[in-house]
Design a protein around this motif. Structure first.
Motif, PDB file in Angstrom:
ATOM      1  N   VAL A  56      -0.600  -6.743 -12.724  1.00 13.70           N
ATOM      2  CA  VAL A  56      -1.448  -6.377 -11.595  1.00 13.70           C
ATOM      3  C   VAL A  56      -0.726  -6.682 -10.278  1.00 13.70           C
ATOM      4  O   VAL A  56      -0.767  -5.886  -9.332  1.00 13.70           O
ATOM      5  CB  VAL A  56      -2.814  -7.108 -11.671  1.00 13.70           C
ATOM      6  N   ALA A  57      -0.045  -7.818 -10.210  1.00 10.73           N
ATOM      7  CA  ALA A  57       0.690  -8.183  -8.996  1.00 10.73           C
ATOM      8  C   ALA A  57       1.799  -7.166  -8.701  1.00 10.73           C
ATOM      9  O   ALA A  57       1.987  -6.773  -7.545  1.00 10.73           O
ATOM     10  CB  ALA A  57       1.278  -9.583  -9.126  1.00 10.73           C
ATOM     11  N   ARG A  58       2.517  -6.727  -9.745  1.00 13.97           N
ATOM     12  CA  ARG A  58       3.555  -5.715  -9.545  1.00 13.97           C
ATOM     13  C   ARG A  58       2.951  -4.419  -9.027  1.00 13.97           C
ATOM     14  O   ARG A  58       3.487  -3.784  -8.113  1.00 13.97           O
ATOM     15  CB  ARG A  58       4.307  -5.446 -10.858  1.00 13.97           C
ATOM     16  N   ARG A  59       1.832  -4.045  -9.603  1.00 15.17           N
ATOM     17  CA  ARG A  59       1.165  -2.801  -9.181  1.00 15.17           C
ATOM     18  C   ARG A  59       0.680  -2.914  -7.735  1.00 15.17           C
ATOM     19  O   ARG A  59       0.829  -1.984  -6.950  1.00 15.17           O
ATOM     20  CB  ARG A  59      -0.005  -2.503 -10.125  1.00 15.17           C
ATOM     21  N   LEU A  60       0.134  -4.060  -7.370  1.00 15.53           N
ATOM     22  CA  LEU A  60      -0.313  -4.261  -5.993  1.00 15.53           C
ATOM     23  C   LEU A  60       0.860  -4.225  -5.024  1.00 15.53           C
ATOM     24  O   LEU A  60       0.737  -3.697  -3.911  1.00 15.53           O
ATOM     25  CB  LEU A  60      -1.076  -5.582  -5.865  1.00 15.53           C
ATOM     26  N   ASP A  61       2.000  -4.768  -5.432  1.00 13.16           N
ATOM     27  CA  ASP A  61       3.197  -4.705  -4.586  1.00 13.16           C
ATOM     28  C   ASP A  61       3.636  -3.258  -4.369  1.00 13.16           C
ATOM     29  O   ASP A  61       4.019  -2.878  -3.261  1.00 13.16           O
ATOM     30  CB  ASP A  61       4.342  -5.508  -5.211  1.00 13.16           C
ATOM     31  N   GLN A  62       3.577  -2.451  -5.429  1.00 15.57           N
ATOM     32  CA  GLN A  62       3.926  -1.035  -5.291  1.00 15.57           C
ATOM     33  C   GLN A  62       2.974  -0.338  -4.327  1.00 15.57           C
ATOM     34  O   GLN A  62       3.402   0.431  -3.464  1.00 15.57           O
ATOM     35  CB  GLN A  62       3.864  -0.333  -6.652  1.00 15.57           C
ATOM     36  N   ILE A  63       1.694  -0.607  -4.473  1.00 16.80           N
ATOM     37  CA  ILE A  63       0.694  -0.002  -3.586  1.00 16.80           C
ATOM     38  C   ILE A  63       0.933  -0.449  -2.153  1.00 16.80           C
ATOM     39  O   ILE A  63       0.844   0.358  -1.223  1.00 16.80           O
ATOM     40  CB  ILE A  63      -0.732  -0.347  -4.067  1.00 16.80           C
ATOM     41  N   ASP A  64       1.251  -1.729  -1.961  1.00 13.98           N
ATOM     42  CA  ASP A  64       1.503  -2.242  -0.617  1.00 13.98           C
ATOM     43  C   ASP A  64       2.689  -1.531   0.025  1.00 13.98           C
ATOM     44  O   ASP A  64       2.641  -1.149   1.202  1.00 13.98           O
ATOM     45  CB  ASP A  64       1.747  -3.752  -0.681  1.00 13.98           C
ATOM     46  N   ARG A  65       3.761  -1.312  -0.749  1.00 19.39           N
ATOM     47  CA  ARG A  65       4.932  -0.608  -0.206  1.00 19.39           C
ATOM     48  C   ARG A  65       4.571   0.831   0.159  1.00 19.39           C
ATOM     49  O   ARG A  65       5.010   1.348   1.198  1.00 19.39           O
ATOM     50  CB  ARG A  65       6.087  -0.639  -1.201  1.00 19.39           C
ATOM     51  N   ARG A  66       3.760   1.480  -0.656  1.00 18.18           N
ATOM     52  CA  ARG A  66       3.343   2.850  -0.349  1.00 18.18           C
ATOM     53  C   ARG A  66       2.492   2.895   0.907  1.00 18.18           C
ATOM     54  O   ARG A  66       2.666   3.781   1.742  1.00 18.18           O
ATOM     55  CB  ARG A  66       2.577   3.447  -1.521  1.00 18.18           C
ATOM     56  N   VAL A  67       1.589   1.947   1.051  1.00 18.01           N
ATOM     57  CA  VAL A  67       0.754   1.892   2.257  1.00 18.01           C
ATOM     58  C   VAL A  67       1.618   1.653   3.485  1.00 18.01           C
ATOM     59  O   VAL A  67       1.403   2.257   4.544  1.00 18.01           O
ATOM     60  CB  VAL A  67      -0.348   0.814   2.119  1.00 18.01           C
ATOM     61  N   GLN A  68       2.622   0.800   3.382  1.00 21.21           N
ATOM     62  CA  GLN A  68       3.523   0.563   4.504  1.00 21.21           C
ATOM     63  C   GLN A  68       4.269   1.839   4.897  1.00 21.21           C
ATOM     64  O   GLN A  68       4.452   2.119   6.087  1.00 21.21           O
ATOM     65  CB  GLN A  68       4.524  -0.546   4.170  1.00 21.21           C
ATOM     66  N   ARG A  69       4.701   2.634   3.890  1.00 25.38           N
ATOM     67  CA  ARG A  69       5.363   3.902   4.190  1.00 25.38           C
ATOM     68  C   ARG A  69       4.400   4.868   4.875  1.00 25.38           C
ATOM     69  O   ARG A  69       4.780   5.561   5.821  1.00 25.38           O
ATOM     70  CB  ARG A  69       5.931   4.533   2.920  1.00 25.38           C
ATOM     71  N   VAL A  70       3.161   4.907   4.404  1.00 23.37           N
ATOM     72  CA  VAL A  70       2.167   5.784   5.030  1.00 23.37           C
ATOM     73  C   VAL A  70       1.921   5.350   6.470  1.00 23.37           C
ATOM     74  O   VAL A  70       1.855   6.188   7.382  1.00 23.37           O
ATOM     75  CB  VAL A  70       0.840   5.790   4.219  1.00 23.37           C
ATOM     76  N   GLU A  71       1.801   4.045   6.695  1.00 22.41           N
ATOM     77  CA  GLU A  71       1.614   3.545   8.066  1.00 22.41           C
ATOM     78  C   GLU A  71       2.797   3.940   8.940  1.00 22.41           C
ATOM     79  O   GLU A  71       2.619   4.358  10.088  1.00 22.41           O
ATOM     80  CB  GLU A  71       1.447   2.026   8.060  1.00 22.41           C
ATOM     81  N   ARG A  72       4.006   3.807   8.423  1.00 20.97           N
ATOM     82  CA  ARG A  72       5.191   4.200   9.181  1.00 20.97           C
ATOM     83  C   ARG A  72       5.176   5.691   9.497  1.00 20.97           C
ATOM     84  O   ARG A  72       5.412   6.111  10.632  1.00 20.97           O
ATOM     85  CB  ARG A  72       6.453   3.842   8.397  1.00 20.97           C
ATOM     86  N   ASP A  73       4.847   6.509   8.497  1.00 20.24           N
ATOM     87  CA  ASP A  73       4.815   7.957   8.694  1.00 20.24           C
ATOM     88  C   ASP A  73       3.752   8.361   9.715  1.00 20.24           C
ATOM     89  O   ASP A  73       3.990   9.221  10.556  1.00 20.24           O
ATOM     90  CB  ASP A  73       4.561   8.673   7.373  1.00 20.24           C
ATOM     91  N   VAL A  74       2.588   7.742   9.649  1.00 15.21           N
ATOM     92  CA  VAL A  74       1.528   8.036  10.618  1.00 15.21           C
ATOM     93  C   VAL A  74       1.967   7.598  12.009  1.00 15.21           C
ATOM     94  O   VAL A  74       1.732   8.312  12.995  1.00 15.21           O
ATOM     95  CB  VAL A  74       0.197   7.376  10.195  1.00 15.21           C
TER      96      VAL A  74
END
Length: 150
Positions: A56-74
């Motif tokens: 679950v922690a690994r999956r949350l880390d992946q989601i966090d990285r994706r959210v950071q990319r989305v924030e950067r793109d926005v």
């Protein structure tokens, strides 16, 4: 324990679970029994909960990285739009009243062409966010102001 004779176990599985088990066994080229034994051992293992938490922690880390990319793109999209609007407002003169109807009609035509081009770009080809290198350091505020002044 290797010399101990294994005991037989019969289990009833739902058809979709059995199909998934058979497919997995076929892909791995191992027996159904071996997979079932490993799954039961994992389920009964005292560290099973820790492994679940780690997954679950690994999956949350992946989601966090994706959210950071989305924030950067926005953020890139917002800054691009703001810079364009600022440049456009500072460089476009006001039109006389007599020319506004013609210009408005021309603007609608250009907007329709823009929407068509945007649709084509989104359906294929690299996205702008893919063209911008992630490792480019952000410009200082003074550098950004110099760009808009040009």
């Amino acid at each position: 324990m290797k010399n101990a004779k294994k005991k037989r176990l019969s289990a009833y599985l739902d058809p979709h679970v059995m199909k998934a088990l058979a497919d997995y066994a076929a892909r791995r080229d191992v027996s159904l029994s071996l997979i079932a034994e490993a799954a039961i051992a994992s389920f009964l293992s005292p560290d099973a909960e820790e492994r679940k938490k780690a997954a679950v922690a690994r999956r949350l880390d992946q989601i966090d990285r994706r959210v950071q990319r989305v924030e950067r793109d926005v953020g890139i999209a917002i800054e691009t739009l703001a810079l364009f609007i600022r440049f456009w407002l500072s460089s476009t003169p006001a039109l006389p009243e007599s020319a506004q109807a013609e210009v408005r009609a021309k603007g609608l035509q250009r907007y329709d062409r823009f929407v068509d081009a945007l649709g084509r770009r989104l359906s294929k080809g690299p996205k702008l966010r893919q063209e911008i290198a992630e490792d480019v350091p952000p410009a200082s505020r003074a550098d950004a102001d110099d760009l808009t002044a040009r």
